[in-house]
Design a protein around this motif. Sequence first.
Motif, PDB file in Angstrom:
ATOM      1  N   LYS B  21       0.103 -53.548 -32.745  1.00 50.87           N
ATOM      2  CA  LYS B  21      -0.923 -52.637 -33.265  1.00 50.87           C
ATOM      3  C   LYS B  21      -0.322 -51.477 -34.064  1.00 50.87           C
ATOM      4  O   LYS B  21      -1.053 -50.631 -34.577  1.00 50.87           O
ATOM      5  N   ILE B  22       0.992 -51.375 -34.111  1.00 54.23           N
ATOM      6  CA  ILE B  22       1.621 -50.246 -34.804  1.00 54.23           C
ATOM      7  C   ILE B  22       1.298 -50.277 -36.299  1.00 54.23           C
ATOM      8  O   ILE B  22       1.314 -51.330 -36.932  1.00 54.23           O
ATOM      9  N   GLY B  23       0.959 -49.090 -36.837  1.00 52.91           N
ATOM     10  CA  GLY B  23       0.654 -48.984 -38.260  1.00 52.91           C
ATOM     11  C   GLY B  23       1.875 -48.505 -39.024  1.00 52.91           C
ATOM     12  O   GLY B  23       2.762 -49.285 -39.362  1.00 52.91           O
ATOM     13  N   GLY B  24       1.938 -47.206 -39.268  1.00 56.16           N
ATOM     14  CA  GLY B  24       3.042 -46.623 -40.019  1.00 56.16           C
ATOM     15  C   GLY B  24       4.221 -46.261 -39.130  1.00 56.16           C
ATOM     16  O   GLY B  24       4.208 -46.518 -37.926  1.00 56.16           O
ATOM     17  N   PRO B  25       5.234 -45.648 -39.734  1.00 60.59           N
ATOM     18  CA  PRO B  25       6.430 -45.284 -38.971  1.00 60.59           C
ATOM     19  C   PRO B  25       6.174 -44.190 -37.939  1.00 60.59           C
ATOM     20  O   PRO B  25       5.309 -43.340 -38.111  1.00 60.59           O
ATOM     21  N   VAL B  26       6.944 -44.248 -36.867  1.00 57.51           N
ATOM     22  CA  VAL B  26       6.871 -43.257 -35.789  1.00 57.51           C
ATOM     23  C   VAL B  26       8.279 -42.763 -35.508  1.00 57.51           C
ATOM     24  O   VAL B  26       9.233 -43.546 -35.521  1.00 57.51           O
ATOM     25  N   LYS B  27       8.382 -41.448 -35.299  1.00 56.66           N
ATOM     26  CA  LYS B  27       9.678 -40.892 -34.895  1.00 56.66           C
ATOM     27  C   LYS B  27       9.555 -40.325 -33.491  1.00 56.66           C
ATOM     28  O   LYS B  27       8.636 -39.553 -33.213  1.00 56.66           O
ATOM     29  N   LEU B  28      10.461 -40.739 -32.631  1.00 56.95           N
ATOM     30  CA  LEU B  28      10.522 -40.171 -31.291  1.00 56.95           C
ATOM     31  C   LEU B  28      11.664 -39.163 -31.280  1.00 56.95           C
ATOM     32  O   LEU B  28      12.825 -39.519 -31.468  1.00 56.95           O
ATOM     33  N   VAL B  29      11.310 -37.897 -31.106  1.00 61.28           N
ATOM     34  CA  VAL B  29      12.323 -36.850 -31.059  1.00 61.28           C
ATOM     35  C   VAL B  29      12.604 -36.555 -29.592  1.00 61.28           C
ATOM     36  O   VAL B  29      11.712 -36.132 -28.850  1.00 61.28           O
ATOM     37  N   VAL B  30      13.840 -36.821 -29.190  1.00 58.13           N
ATOM     38  CA  VAL B  30      14.236 -36.665 -27.789  1.00 58.13           C
ATOM     39  C   VAL B  30      14.977 -35.347 -27.625  1.00 58.13           C
ATOM     40  O   VAL B  30      15.861 -35.026 -28.419  1.00 58.13           O
ATOM     41  N   PHE B  31      14.606 -34.595 -26.604  1.00 59.96           N
ATOM     42  CA  PHE B  31      15.264 -33.322 -26.324  1.00 59.96           C
ATOM     43  C   PHE B  31      16.105 -33.491 -25.067  1.00 59.96           C
ATOM     44  O   PHE B  31      15.577 -33.779 -23.993  1.00 59.96           O
ATOM     45  N   SER B  32      17.408 -33.320 -25.226  1.00 60.88           N
ATOM     46  CA  SER B  32      18.340 -33.527 -24.128  1.00 60.88           C
ATOM     47  C   SER B  32      19.299 -32.359 -24.026  1.00 60.88           C
ATOM     48  O   SER B  32      19.688 -31.767 -25.037  1.00 60.88           O
ATOM     49  N   GLN B  33      19.680 -32.060 -22.806  1.00 59.65           N
ATOM     50  CA  GLN B  33      20.658 -31.005 -22.578  1.00 59.65           C
ATOM     51  C   GLN B  33      21.473 -31.392 -21.355  1.00 59.65           C
ATOM     52  O   GLN B  33      20.999 -31.285 -20.222  1.00 59.65           O
ATOM     53  N   GLU B  34      22.671 -31.847 -21.617  1.00 62.73           N
ATOM     54  CA  GLU B  34      23.534 -32.374 -20.561  1.00 62.73           C
ATOM     55  C   GLU B  34      23.717 -31.395 -19.406  1.00 62.73           C
ATOM     56  O   GLU B  34      23.638 -31.770 -18.238  1.00 62.73           O
ATOM     57  N   LEU B  35      23.900 -30.131 -19.719  1.00 59.27           N
ATOM     58  CA  LEU B  35      24.223 -29.158 -18.673  1.00 59.27           C
ATOM     59  C   LEU B  35      23.044 -28.836 -17.767  1.00 59.27           C
ATOM     60  O   LEU B  35      23.211 -28.396 -16.638  1.00 59.27           O
ATOM     61  N   VAL B  36      21.832 -29.034 -18.272  1.00 58.98           N
ATOM     62  CA  VAL B  36      20.647 -28.668 -17.486  1.00 58.98           C
ATOM     63  C   VAL B  36      20.193 -29.813 -16.578  1.00 58.98           C
ATOM     64  O   VAL B  36      19.918 -29.611 -15.401  1.00 58.98           O
ATOM     65  N   ALA B  37      20.116 -31.003 -17.152  1.00 53.24           N
ATOM     66  CA  ALA B  37      19.616 -32.152 -16.395  1.00 53.24           C
ATOM     67  C   ALA B  37      20.235 -33.412 -16.972  1.00 53.24           C
ATOM     68  O   ALA B  37      19.567 -34.235 -17.576  1.00 53.24           O
ATOM     69  N   GLY B  38      21.540 -33.555 -16.769  1.00 50.58           N
ATOM     70  CA  GLY B  38      22.289 -34.637 -17.403  1.00 50.58           C
ATOM     71  C   GLY B  38      21.753 -36.021 -17.108  1.00 50.58           C
ATOM     72  O   GLY B  38      21.458 -36.788 -18.016  1.00 50.58           O
ATOM     73  N   ASP B  39      21.599 -36.347 -15.809  1.00 50.60           N
ATOM     74  CA  ASP B  39      21.146 -37.684 -15.431  1.00 50.60           C
ATOM     75  C   ASP B  39      19.765 -37.992 -15.994  1.00 50.60           C
ATOM     76  O   ASP B  39      19.545 -39.053 -16.570  1.00 50.60           O
ATOM     77  N   LEU B  40      18.840 -37.051 -15.808  1.00 46.07           N
ATOM     78  CA  LEU B  40      17.471 -37.273 -16.275  1.00 46.07           C
ATOM     79  C   LEU B  40      17.433 -37.416 -17.789  1.00 46.07           C
ATOM     80  O   LEU B  40      16.717 -38.264 -18.326  1.00 46.07           O
ATOM     81  N   CYS B  41      18.197 -36.582 -18.484  1.00 51.93           N
ATOM     82  CA  CYS B  41      18.206 -36.648 -19.953  1.00 51.93           C
ATOM     83  C   CYS B  41      18.804 -37.956 -20.438  1.00 51.93           C
ATOM     84  O   CYS B  41      18.325 -38.545 -21.396  1.00 51.93           O
ATOM     85  N   ARG B  42      19.843 -38.426 -19.765  1.00 53.54           N
ATOM     86  CA  ARG B  42      20.451 -39.705 -20.169  1.00 53.54           C
ATOM     87  C   ARG B  42      19.474 -40.853 -19.953  1.00 53.54           C
ATOM     88  O   ARG B  42      19.330 -41.726 -20.806  1.00 53.54           O
ATOM     89  N   GLN B  43      18.775 -40.830 -18.812  1.00 58.13           N
ATOM     90  CA  GLN B  43      17.796 -41.900 -18.539  1.00 58.13           C
ATOM     91  C   GLN B  43      16.654 -41.860 -19.548  1.00 58.13           C
ATOM     92  O   GLN B  43      16.180 -42.893 -20.019  1.00 58.13           O
ATOM     93  N   ASN B  44      16.200 -40.635 -19.846  1.00 61.31           N
ATOM     94  CA  ASN B  44      15.098 -40.464 -20.791  1.00 61.31           C
ATOM     95  C   ASN B  44      15.493 -41.016 -22.164  1.00 61.31           C
ATOM     96  O   ASN B  44      14.741 -41.758 -22.797  1.00 61.31           O
ATOM     97  N   GLU B  45      16.705 -40.647 -22.581  1.00 63.33           N
ATOM     98  CA  GLU B  45      17.193 -41.087 -23.893  1.00 63.33           C
ATOM     99  C   GLU B  45      17.359 -42.609 -23.923  1.00 63.33           C
ATOM    100  O   GLU B  45      16.992 -43.259 -24.908  1.00 63.33           O
ATOM    101  N   GLN B  46      17.855 -43.158 -22.830  1.00 61.84           N
ATOM    102  CA  GLN B  46      18.038 -44.614 -22.771  1.00 61.84           C
ATOM    103  C   GLN B  46      16.687 -45.328 -22.857  1.00 61.84           C
ATOM    104  O   GLN B  46      16.536 -46.319 -23.581  1.00 61.84           O
ATOM    105  N   LEU B  47      15.703 -44.790 -22.122  1.00 70.13           N
ATOM    106  CA  LEU B  47      14.367 -45.407 -22.148  1.00 70.13           C
ATOM    107  C   LEU B  47      13.793 -45.389 -23.568  1.00 70.13           C
ATOM    108  O   LEU B  47      13.268 -46.392 -24.060  1.00 70.13           O
TER     109      LEU B  47
END
Lengths: 72, 145
Positions: B21-47
């Motif tokens: 169902k996707i139409g035009g382009p989509v950009k997912l902007v991921v906000f990560s900060q290793e020092l604040v929440a490294g594990d969660l940010c890595r998992q989020n980015e991987q997902l």
Amino acid sequence: MRLAQHMAVASPHVRADCVEAGEFPDLARKYRVMAVPKVVINDRVQFEGALPEREFLRKVLEAVESDGQAPA
Amino acid sequence: MSVMPILTASDQAAVRKEFEKIGGPVKLVVFSQELVAGDLCRQNEQLVREVSELSDKISVEVLNPVIDRERAEAYGVEEVPAIAVEGARDYGIRFFGIPAGYEFTNLIDAIIVASTGEPALTAETRTALEELPEPVHIQVFSTPT
């Protein structure tokens, strides 16, 4: 969240945040999240549970109308 | 060392089906900060990267709110992990925390609606939203289960 994100696409005035309560306990405490989904609009109107579109819109309009002065 | 994928083969198949169902382009902007929440940010980015691999219409950019402070402020993102879902413009859709479980469905839906710019709302709702006199900030709190 589904309705909120569709509303965000419909209007440049609307921003829709989905917040994972467990990962942001400070925010969850601030807004007294006891059950999910919990919806907070402009820090003024709150409700728990999913609402149909028409009721959800009413809450959005209520949040805007209750900004500033109370209606006459 | 390889990283275990988050999405199963059946997850991938289901998402690919939705992405028809996707139409035009989509950009997912991921906000990560290793020092604040490294594990969660890595998992989020991987997902997000695993999801982006399921459609050639989806691009990914990763920002660090400290290093890329001005851009993160423009997105209104101070907390990590977070995701902004952008289509033809930035519609103001944000996810804070890893969108797992039920929220994963919402992430996929957000990608599709951002790609088309066509919200599934009644004409009455659209008109009311177009006439909003001021900004509306909707926060939806959820849990993964």
